[in-house]
Design an enzyme around this catalytic site. Structure first.
Site, short mmCIF file in Angstrom:
data_model
loop_
_atom_site.label_atom_id
_atom_site.label_comp_id
_atom_site.label_asym_id
_atom_site.label_seq_id
_atom_site.Cartn_x
_atom_site.Cartn_y
_atom_site.Cartn_z
N HIS A 68 2.87 84.27 -74.77
CA HIS A 68 3.91 84.19 -75.67
C HIS A 68 4.87 85.53 -76.08
CE1 HIS A 68 6.23 82.38 -79.50
NE2 HIS A 68 6.31 83.82 -79.75
N TYR A 197 10.78 85.42 -88.53
CA TYR A 197 9.78 86.70 -89.69
C TYR A 197 11.24 86.05 -90.18
CZ TYR A 197 5.90 88.66 -87.22
OH TYR A 197 5.14 89.25 -86.23
N PRO A 289 -3.35 90.04 -92.34
CA PRO A 289 -2.50 89.70 -91.10
C PRO A 289 -1.42 90.20 -90.73
CG PRO A 289 -3.03 88.10 -92.99
CD PRO A 289 -3.34 89.64 -94.16
N LYS A 293 -3.51 92.08 -86.11
CA LYS A 293 -4.85 92.30 -85.42
C LYS A 293 -6.34 92.25 -85.36
CE LYS A 293 -1.13 95.49 -84.11
NZ LYS A 293 -1.14 95.17 -82.51
N TYR A 384 2.84 96.33 -81.43
CA TYR A 384 2.30 94.54 -81.89
C TYR A 384 1.93 93.95 -81.10
CZ TYR A 384 5.06 90.04 -83.37
OH TYR A 384 4.93 89.06 -83.48
#
Ligand code: APR
Length: 387
Positions: A68, A197, A289, A293, A384
């Protein structure tokens, strides 16, 4: 060697140790079925996959996981996508539900000859400053017990025995981000082919694929309101509103099979070693969250600790154990810094502090920069997907 907890941290550590011939017992409070079905995270960083590959633990995720590399932001200024496989270090995530990874790790650990005692709760660790620390336990039938080993790895999470057994004076850097999420697991296929998001005046909403039939959603939530306060219809309506479904396409609905309220908090303990006791994973530090990570840090820390323990136990070279805490803290603080930045990117101010207009404009500017600046996008991609 005693390992407390059979989560990603404890199981990666246990696997490497047993593979290198170290006698290792994992004490796990829960029963096996519970450990293997507990749905948690699912985004594995490229470095996490490399670690698992190196130790022969990546077969399942390669067979069933999905790679992804796209995230989509939906904001008051429109939507934009970042394909991070073409940015920064050019890396991708592998999406693989954590319970499946835990199941693979557990199976492999037992095949390699490791021992796990399920239903055995560590109560306290004593004598960490000695050569023979002991772990007092409570068995499922309430019987007390005692285990001894040369070293103890506390991989038993945020409420575990390792944290409760730390000497006075251990520093805990704590931050409450003042933001709460309702985490949802929907029995529904993903609604978009990206992590979504949504930044909205009503609050943040998030979309993350888990499998072709299961999707995780998040809704920014008012603190103190119970998870079951809203009907499924209200929740889907709110998700669609914040994700701007009328503009960008409907969400694929399905039964909400899990709900959990998560107050976004972080903490870091320093140091991560107390004599013969080592902290790993959530026991070492909690991370919000917001950037997924937690499990990645847990695997990385276990992979740093394992060879250091092998060296010490087989050749007496303790250099790796001496530097364990400092090495991990460098990674932990980098991850904390990025997660903190993500919280600021995705949320409005958490209280009526009179600065909400200022804060919102900063957030908008941060998103504009991410949409338009290639160097900002490279920086984002590197942090990221990396740990
Ligand atoms: N004694 C024995 N086992 C315990 C005890 C105890 N006192 N307390 C907790 N445990 C067990 C839990 O049942 C669990 O199986 O320790 C394990 C801890 O596992 P995780 O909570 O998954 O923690 P960790 O391995 O550090 O993984 C970290 O994965 O999904 C993410 O959000 C999660 O960030 C977290 C990450």
């Amino acid at each position: 060697m005693l390992v407390l907890g059979a989560g990603p941290a404890g199981l990666v550590l246990g696997n490497i140790l047993v593979d290198r011939g170290i006698d290792c017992v994992i004490l796990e409070r829960a029963e096996r079925a519970h450990v293997q079905t507990r749905a948690r995270a699912g985004f594995l960083a490229a470095n996490t996959v490399r670690i698992l590959e190196r130790h022969g633990l990546a077969e399942g995720l390669h067979r069933h996981g999905q790679t992804h590399s796209t995230c989509e932001f939906r904001t008051e200024d429109g939507r934009f996508r970042l394909d991070y496989s073409g940015l920064g270090q050019g890396e991708r995530h592998t999406v693989y539900p954590q319970q499946d990874l835990v199941t693979d790790l557990l199976t492999r650990f037992l095949e390699r000859g490791g021992q796990i005692r399920f239903g055995t709760e560590a109560v306290t660790v004593r004598g960490a400053d000695s050569e023979r620390p002991e772990v007092a336990v409570r068995e499922a039938d309430e019987r007390p017990g005692l285990w001894r080993a040369r070293y103890v790895a506390g991989c038993d999470g945020r409420h575990g025995a390792a944290r409760r057994s730390l000497p006075a004076g251990t520093v805990r850097h704590h931050r409450d981000h003042g933001v709460t999420w309702l985490g949802l697991l929907a029995e529904a296929p993903p609604s978009l082919d990206a992590v979504g998001y949504a930044v909205h005046a009503q609050g943040f909403a998030g979309h993350m694929a888990r499998t072709s039939e299961i999707t995780r959603y998040y809704l920014q939530w008012e603190r103190g309101i119970p998870a079951d306060a809203w009907s499924e219809e209200q929740i889907w309506h709110e998700l669609e509103l914040r994700m701007r479904a009328t503009e960008y396409g409907p969400l694929r609905r399905g039964p909400l099979v899990q709900r959990a309220v998560v107050d976004l908090e972080s903490d870091v303990l320093e140091p991560l070693r107390h004599g013969a006791l080592f902290l790993v994973g959530d026991a070492a530090g909690l991370i919000s969250p917001s950037a997924a990570k937690g499990a990645n840090l847990a695997v990385l820390e276990a992979a740093i600790l394992a060879p250091a323990l092998v060296d010490d136990l087989t050749t007496g070279n303790s250099a790796g154990l001496d530097s364990y805490s400092a090495r991990c803290l460098t990674h932990i603080w980098r991850a904390q810094e990025f997660s903190h930045w993500m919280i600021g990117l995705l949320h409005g101010p958490s209280g009526t502090d009179g600065e909400s207009g200022f804060h919102n404009s900063l957030r908008r500017s941060r998103l504009t920069s991410l949409r338009t600046s290639r160097s900002h996008q490279d920086w984002f991609a590197e942090h990221y997907v990396g740990v």
